[in-house]
Enzyme design. Structure first.
Site, PDB file in Angstrom:
ATOM      1  N   ASP A 126      39.335  67.669  90.497  1.00 26.22           N
ATOM      2  CA  ASP A 126      38.177  67.991  91.319  1.00 26.22           C
ATOM      3  C   ASP A 126      38.028  69.504  91.399  1.00 26.22           C
ATOM      4  O   ASP A 126      38.991  70.224  91.692  1.00 26.22           O
ATOM      5  CB  ASP A 126      38.350  67.403  92.728  1.00 26.22           C
ATOM      6  N   ASN A 149      26.998  75.688  94.517  1.00 27.90           N
ATOM      7  CA  ASN A 149      25.634  75.141  94.594  1.00 27.90           C
ATOM      8  C   ASN A 149      24.822  75.821  95.696  1.00 27.90           C
ATOM      9  O   ASN A 149      23.664  76.194  95.503  1.00 27.90           O
ATOM     10  CB  ASN A 149      25.685  73.633  94.848  1.00 27.90           C
ATOM     11  N   HIS A 198      21.723  75.147  92.145  1.00 28.03           N
ATOM     12  CA  HIS A 198      22.210  73.988  91.399  1.00 28.03           C
ATOM     13  C   HIS A 198      22.319  74.257  89.899  1.00 28.03           C
ATOM     14  O   HIS A 198      23.145  73.656  89.226  1.00 28.03           O
ATOM     15  CB  HIS A 198      21.298  72.787  91.649  1.00 28.03           C
ATOM     16  N   ASP A 218      25.439  73.365  87.636  1.00 28.61           N
ATOM     17  CA  ASP A 218      25.381  72.602  86.385  1.00 28.61           C
ATOM     18  C   ASP A 218      26.080  73.357  85.253  1.00 28.61           C
ATOM     19  O   ASP A 218      26.776  72.753  84.427  1.00 28.61           O
ATOM     20  CB  ASP A 218      23.921  72.340  85.995  1.00 28.61           C
ATOM     21  N   GLU A 245      31.498  66.621  90.964  1.00 26.94           N
ATOM     22  CA  GLU A 245      32.410  67.618  90.379  1.00 26.94           C
ATOM     23  C   GLU A 245      33.787  67.024  90.104  1.00 26.94           C
ATOM     24  O   GLU A 245      34.760  67.762  89.964  1.00 26.94           O
ATOM     25  CB  GLU A 245      32.532  68.817  91.326  1.00 26.94           C
TER      26      GLU A 245
END
Length: 483
Positions: free
Chosen positions: A355, A363, A368, A372, A398
């Site tokens: 994670d 973010n 965002h 990405d 994630e």
């Protein structure tokens, strides 16, 4: 016989492709139905009439049978309710903007300013925040849905625009309009998938009808051949019987010769007629065989195209669009395969959960698109840093999952540590400043009495302990987390 067997194999493959296409269509339909239920729940609370219409949508979905015409009328009713909500919101906004400004002297003298935010304002702010959070979740689900569906370019563009509005807009009116348009997109996708499948079945049915016609013609020709053979056999037997009778009854040799010659000529004529008819039948059958071979060649080419499309759709359905890694569905399939192999051979098998640390800050702080990009770069490093026998997939958000076949937890820890160092050294820059991105991970190994779920849960607990230990570290189940 070999040609017939080849046709049967192609026919079975076509049926298998049809079953696979139907299964994929059913999966897409189930996903769309779940998406529509969640969207309708997220849109509730705006008006009683709209809530009743949304409840009707969910009730129809539970029936597993949707009347498209009735739903079009239902959609028009929903659109009218949404238009009324928009008009009411515009009227309230206009009323608020046209209200007279209070006299600052009077207001200060008569009503002291509140020391803090008004409770009603706090509730409105909390409600709006919760609505936007739900809308963002619906946007994420819509993105997953669009990744797995095949839509025309206009519907695809409209879906992506809806997704962006749900994910990034802070205007509740715009978000609410986007939520209401999701239902229209779902109906479009369902109708397209059903139409494609029905067209495929019609093409398949037409080709099978042609083959059935060819087989019927061959069966008729075979029956004609048998009938002609029986007629020829009967003519020869009757001719031979007449010759025998003439031999027994004749007393004149010359008359006997003439009679035998006449009967032999008659038999020869019967054989000639049979040969001519057989030649005609052979020509007809040859033409039919050539036509059937052409039809089978067309079916083979179409079957290969269908198989390619099925493989391509399967790969697309099993691949995460953003990271190009296997997705959660592909992970479950590979995990089941490795688990069955572990049960048979008992070679070591380790699961890893990974994670990204503090991903929400990326973010929220940089957008965002930056998030990405982080996911894409980390996915590339994970894929490049693993052995060919290892397996990595994006589990969601994630979070990533890894499989280490024939590998114990200590060896898996070494591999994960190399990945952790590679990722922590990636040169991320956002808004002109360097940013260090790290991940935490948990490892668990299969043991006696384990199932896929129990090992996954232990790896998840190990990941939680790694997070609790300060992040940027890897923890093996049952051990203290450490870097």
């Amino acid at each position: 016989m070999a040609s017939g067997q080849s046709w049967k194999e192609k026919y079975l493959q076509a049926l298998e492709s049809s079953d696979s296409r139907e299964e994929q269509w059913q999966t897409e339909r189930n996903t769309l139905e779940r998406m529509l239920v969640r969207t309708s729940l997220a849109s509730e609370g705006q008006a009683p009439e709209l809530d009743k219409l949304l409840a009707t949508v969910r009730k129809d979905l539970r029936k597993k049978s949707v009347d498209v015409e009735a739903w079009r009328e239902l959609q028009e009713q929903i659109d009218r309710q949404v238009a009324l909500l928009d008009e009411r919101a515009e009227a309230e906004q206009a009323q608020a903007s046209s209200a007279p400004s209070p006299d600052p002297l009077k207001s200060n003298a008569e009503t002291p300013p509140p020391a803090g935010p008004v409770p009603g304002d706090e509730r409105d702010l909390a409600d709006n925040t919760e609505r936007l959070r739900i809308a963002q979740r619906v946007g994420q689900l819509l993105g997953q849905l669009l990744d797995q569906l095949t839509l025309d370019s206009d519907a695809e563009a409209r879906g992506r625009e809806l997704q962006r509005a749900l994910l990034y807009s802070s205007d509740w009116n715009e978000v609410r309009e986007g939520l209401n348009h999701v239902a229209e997109l779902v109906i479009t996708a369902v109708n397209r998938s059903r139409g494609e499948f029905e067209a495929f079945l019609k093409r398949l049915d037409g080709r099978l009808a042609l083959l059935h016609e060819h087989f019927a013609e061959q069966s008729t020709a075979q029956m004609d051949r048998l009938s002609a053979s029986e007629t020829l056999d009967q003519d020869i037997r009757e001719g031979m019987a007449r010759i025998g009778a003439d031999i027994r009854e004749s007393e004149d040799l010359n008359q006997l010769k003439a009679s035998v010659s006449q009967h032999l000529s008659s038999i020869g004529d019967a054989v000639g007629r049979f040969r001519d008819k057989e030649s005609d039948r052979e020509k007809v059958l040859s033409d039919q065989l050539s036509a059937m071979q052409e039809k089978i060649a067309v079916m083979e080419a179409h079957s290969e195209q269908l198989q390619y499309e099925v493989r391509r759709e399967r790969e697309r359905a099993m691949t995460d669009l953003l990271t190009q890694l296997p997705n959660r569905e592909a992970w479950q399939e590979r995990l089941s395969f490795e688990f069955n192999r572990w049960q048979r051979y008992r070679n070591e098998l380790t699961i890893g959960l990974l994670d990204i640390d503090l991903f929400k800050r990326i973010n929220d702080g940089y957008g965002h698109k930056a998030g990405d990009r982080v996911l894409q770069l980390i996915s590339r490093e994970l894929k490049a840093g693993l052995r060919t026998t290892d397996y990595v997939a994006r589990y969601g958000g994630e979070e990533f999952v890894l499989l280490f076949p024939e590998t114990g937890p200590d060896a898996a820890l070494v591999a994960m540590e190399k990945l952790r160092q590679r990722v922590s050294k990636l040169p991320f820059h956002f808004s002109g400043e360097p940013v260090t991105v790290t991940f935490s991970a948990g490892l668990a190994v299969f043991g006696q009495g384990d199932s896929e779920e129990t090992v996954f849960e232990r790896a998840d607990r190990a990941l939680y302990l790694a997070k609790d230990a300060g992040r940027n570290c890897i923890n093996i189940e049952g051990e203290d987390a450490g870097q």
